[in-house]
Structures are given as C-alpha cells and as structure tokens.
Write an enzyme that holds these catalytic residues in place. Structure first.
Site, mmCIF file in Angstrom:
data_model
loop_
_atom_site.group_PDB
_atom_site.id
_atom_site.type_symbol
_atom_site.label_atom_id
_atom_site.label_comp_id
_atom_site.label_asym_id
_atom_site.label_seq_id
_atom_site.Cartn_x
_atom_site.Cartn_y
_atom_site.Cartn_z
ATOM 1 N N HIS A 106 0.836 -1.203 0.000
ATOM 2 C CA HIS A 106 0.000 0.000 0.000
ATOM 3 C C HIS A 106 0.867 1.249 0.000
ATOM 4 C CE1 HIS A 106 1.152 -0.348 4.190
ATOM 5 N NE2 HIS A 106 0.744 0.882 4.399
ATOM 6 N N ASP A 108 0.667 4.910 2.039
ATOM 7 C CA ASP A 108 -0.074 5.441 3.187
ATOM 8 C C ASP A 108 -1.069 6.514 2.754
ATOM 9 O OD1 ASP A 108 1.190 3.817 5.051
ATOM 10 O OD2 ASP A 108 2.808 5.252 5.375
ATOM 11 N N HIS A 256 4.719 0.193 0.062
ATOM 12 C CA HIS A 256 5.475 -0.603 1.031
ATOM 13 C C HIS A 256 4.614 -1.721 1.609
ATOM 14 C CE1 HIS A 256 3.620 2.666 3.308
ATOM 15 N NE2 HIS A 256 3.615 1.848 4.357
ATOM 16 N N ARG A 273 5.330 6.216 14.038
ATOM 17 C CA ARG A 273 5.247 6.767 12.672
ATOM 18 C C ARG A 273 4.654 8.165 12.682
ATOM 19 N NH1 ARG A 273 1.285 4.224 8.270
ATOM 20 N NH2 ARG A 273 0.158 6.201 8.370
#
Ligand code: SIN
Length: 281
Positions: A106, A108, A256, A273
């Site tokens: 995907h 983000d 990723h 993150r």
C-alpha cells in the site's frame, strides 16, 4: 559530526550515517537530505537514532503538515501526530499500537485527497529476526511498461477506499476507525509526482477498489497485472530493521509492505510513525 550517504540498492533506498535527527538541521543539510531522498527514489534510512517524539515531529514537520491518523486508539498519548505500529501490550493488556499495520502492499493514506506525501517510521524495538519492510519504486515500474500499456492507462481514474483493506485482508482490521468518516476518493492511475513530474503508477492492493469506466472483470485484471508488475524483485528494496533506524519514504513514489513473519518467534516490534500530508497538485 560529519555524515555520509550510501546507496542501499540500485532501484531505491539510501542510508544516512552519522546524522542525529534530535538536533535541528541547518537549511543546507536539510536541503541535502531532501535531494538525497529524491535521488534514492523516495526511501532514506537514518541509522543510529535515539529519537524523542518531539524531535521526530519537528523533523517531519519540515516536510509539511502532519496528519493525525484516523485510527485514534493507536496515537501516542500527548503526541497525536505519532501513530504507533506495535505488537506490544500495556500493563492492562491493551494494544500499544496497530499490530496489523501495513501487512499488504500500500501507499499510506492513498484513501485521502490529497494522499500522504511522506512517512517517517522509527524503530524502538525490533524482533531478532524478521519483521522487515519492503518498498517498491512505482516510477521505475511505470517506466518499464510498454508504450501501448502506458497509452491504455493514460487518463484512467481509480477509486481508493480506507475500508477496503479490512474487507480484503482481515475482518478485524481497522475497528478503531469509522470507515464512514473516510469516504472513497479518486486518483489518476498514472500520477505525476508533485515535485518532479515523474510519472508513477498510483494504485495499490490495500486501498484501490477499482478503475472507473472498466467492467469489474477488466478492472480486476488490470489491477492484478499492475500489482504483480510493480512488485517485481528488481523494483523492490527490502529493509531489515535495527533498533534506531528511522526510515523516511515518499508515498507518492513508492508502495510498502510490512512482513509479519515474526509472531511465532516471540519477537516484539514497536515503532513510531509520523505522516506528512500531501498537497493538492
Ligand atoms: C506502515 O504501513 O506504515 C507500517 C509499515 C511497517 O510496519 O513496516
């Protein structure tokens, strides 16, 4: 301290050694980092960090405004800009972060308009073996398509939907956010990179539901081809984490995939993150 920048693979990825992100970077060093990030096709690994949440937020903010993730239960208390990706539980047995995060290819926040610009994932604890993250270069994947296929994709729009991932990959995934708060959005299948203009394939198995104007059968076949093509080994860099790695990736240029292969080893993976919002073209 002087730092150096070394490539990690021919297609994408470079490491920065000897730079402390807790220290404010001069404009000149920040510009050098931005250039290195672009030269590395959107994946830069900062080694040996001991990053305070405030410093991670401050560095990320230099790239743009930060997104507060829709999955509110995984935000770091006191620092909502930090989304926790973690297999750890607190003293009450409550998940400290999303244990399932990203276990599919995907980009983000492709389910937002504009989608995310960048993510910075900082490793506080990693399993002794496994738990890698794979990245793929979607511009190189685009450039490797034949001219007739590029022509066919030109002008097509795809729909991205946050709730799609849990239907596809895990019925339990994403219970923490109300999918109704995140309506589907549409993006071009071939999307020029906002900074470089370079053409990228901008569809992903996590959030892209279909290509508009094609029959269900045609859309499924075209997406399956693009996912298979874009994840060919020559476009992929696989990052094996060490504690203190902070990996910055460009969501407009890469996809990723977190490799969840370490549960049975009893290993723990705990990460912070930050996500930088994109801007409208
Ligand atoms: C993510 O998709 O942001 C998480 C990636 C990872 O855990 O490696």
């Amino acid at each position: 301290m002087t730092h150096c920048i070394n490539p990690l693979s021919p297609t994408l990825g470079a490491e920065v050694v000897g730079l402390d992100l807790n220290e404010p970077l001069s404009d000149a060093v920040f510009l050098e980092i931005e250039r290195a990030w672009q030269d590395a096709n959107g994946v830069l690994v900062f080694r040996g960090q001991d990053l305070a949440p405030e410093a991670q937020i401050a560095f990320s903010r230099r790239l743009g405004d930060l997104e507060v993730h829709v999955a509110k239960r995984y935000l770091l208390p006191g620092h909502p800009e930090i989304y926790r990706v973690s297999t750890k539980q607190d003293a009450n047995g409550k998940a400290m972060g999303n244990p399932e995060s990203g276990r599919y290819w995907h980009s983000d926040l492709s389910y937002l308009d504009p989608p995310a610009k960048a993510s910075l994932l900082y490793a506080l604890e990693v399993p002794p073996i496994g738990g890698d993250t794979m990245f793929t270069n979607m511009a190189a994947a685009h450039d490797a398509l034949s001219e007739p296929v590029r022509t066919m994709l030109n002008g097509l729009m795809a729909v991205h939907d946050y709730s799609y991932v849990r239907r596809m990959f895990s019925p339990g995934f994403g219970r923490s956010a109300d999918p109704n708060q995140v309506p589907p959005v549409r993006h071009p299948v071939v999307r020029p990179h906002c900074d470089t203009g370079r053409k990228t394939i901008f569809v992903n198995p996590g959030f892209t539901t279909h290509i508009e104007g094609l029959s269900r059968h045609e859309s499924g076949a075209v997406l399956a081809f693009l996912f298979e093509h874009a994840t060919r080994p020559e476009f992929v860099y696989r990052h094996s984490w060490s504690v203190g790695d902070a990996v910055l990736w460009d969501n407009r240029l890469t996809m990723h995939h977190a490799v969840h292969d370490f549960y049975e080893t009893g290993g723990v993976r705990h990460m912070h993150r930050t996500t930088v919002m994109g801007t409208k073209e």
